[in-house]
Scaffold this active site. Structure first.
Site, PDB file in Angstrom:
ATOM      1  N   CYS A  35       0.823  -1.215   0.000  1.00 41.62           N
ATOM      2  CA  CYS A  35       0.000   0.000   0.000  1.00 41.62           C
ATOM      3  C   CYS A  35       0.853   1.258   0.000  1.00 41.62           C
ATOM      4  CB  CYS A  35      -0.949   0.012   1.193  1.00 41.62           C
ATOM      5  SG  CYS A  35      -0.114   0.105   2.778  1.00 41.62           S
ATOM      6  N   ASP A  37       2.267   2.698   2.537  1.00 40.74           N
ATOM      7  CA  ASP A  37       2.163   3.499   3.753  1.00 40.74           C
ATOM      8  C   ASP A  37       3.406   3.331   4.620  1.00 40.74           C
ATOM      9  OD1 ASP A  37      -0.241   4.165   2.780  1.00 40.74           O
ATOM     10  OD2 ASP A  37      -1.442   3.091   4.250  1.00 40.74           O
ATOM     11  N   CYS A  60      -2.948   5.479   5.492  1.00 42.45           N
ATOM     12  CA  CYS A  60      -4.400   5.496   5.495  1.00 42.45           C
ATOM     13  C   CYS A  60      -4.941   5.832   6.888  1.00 42.45           C
ATOM     14  CB  CYS A  60      -4.930   4.145   5.047  1.00 42.45           C
ATOM     15  SG  CYS A  60      -4.695   2.885   6.304  1.00 42.45           S
ATOM     16  N   CYS A 104      -2.849  -2.645   8.645  1.00 41.20           N
ATOM     17  CA  CYS A 104      -2.500  -1.303   9.113  1.00 41.20           C
ATOM     18  C   CYS A 104      -2.100  -1.355  10.591  1.00 41.20           C
ATOM     19  CB  CYS A 104      -3.668  -0.346   8.910  1.00 41.20           C
ATOM     20  SG  CYS A 104      -4.496  -0.541   7.314  1.00 41.20           S
TER      21      CYS A 104
HETATM   22 FE1  FES Z   1      -1.627   0.408   4.195  1.00 33.56          FE
HETATM   23 FE2  FES Z   1      -3.518   1.045   5.856  1.00 33.56          FE
HETATM   24  S1  FES Z   1      -3.733   0.703   3.736  1.00 33.56           S
HETATM   25  S2  FES Z   1      -1.420   0.831   6.278  1.00 33.56           S
END
Ligand code: FES
Length: 146
Positions: A35, A37, A60, A104
């Protein structure tokens, strides 16, 4: 039922402990390659106690809520207790996350563990490497500073 609990929304809208600790005793940063992040956790540790914890999360809403809750859960706690914080405990404290958002909360657990590893390494404290995320195998991008 709403996708996100009140607690998730609250911690997303009003995240606790956002920021940087300039003279941190341990810093841990993890990223999720899928993702994209990134989460960074800073710990201030005195007498084996987490006296302060802050985070910077580029990610996110669930990642922000998870880091906010995770830092709340370990502040004022002994290092050993922070070490055993699981992502499930973070999810429970948030009254749940949707299945596809569980990863996450994993970022929060891993970032805290890497910050503690950094603390151990800086202070020459022995630790069991098996307690920490295995970076080669997990597919995440993890590194601790120091
Ligand atoms: Fe990657 Fe939440 S979508 S940490």
């Amino acid at each position: 039922m709403a996708l996100y609990s009140e607690k998730v929304m609250d911690h997303f809208r009003h995240p606790r402990n956002v920021g940087v600790i300039e003279d941190a005793d341990g810093v841990g940063e993890v990223g999720n390659a899928k993702c994209g992040d990134i989460m960074k956790i800073y710990l201030k540790i005195e007498d084996d106690t987490i006296v302060d914890a802050k985070f910077e999360t580029f990610g996110c809403g669930s990642a922000i809520a998870s880091s906010s809750m995770a830092t709340e859960l370990i502040r004022g706690k002994p290092v050993s207790q922070a070490m055993s914080l699981t992502n499930q405990a973070v999810v429970e404290a948030l009254d749940g996350l949707p299945t596809h958002k569980i990863h996450c909360s994993v970022l929060a657990e891993e970032a805290i563990k890497l910050a503690l590893k950094d603390y151990y390494q800086r202070n020459g404290i022995d630790f069991d490497p098996a307690q920490f995320p295995q970076c080669e195998s997990c597919g995440h991008h993890c590194h601790s500073h120091g």
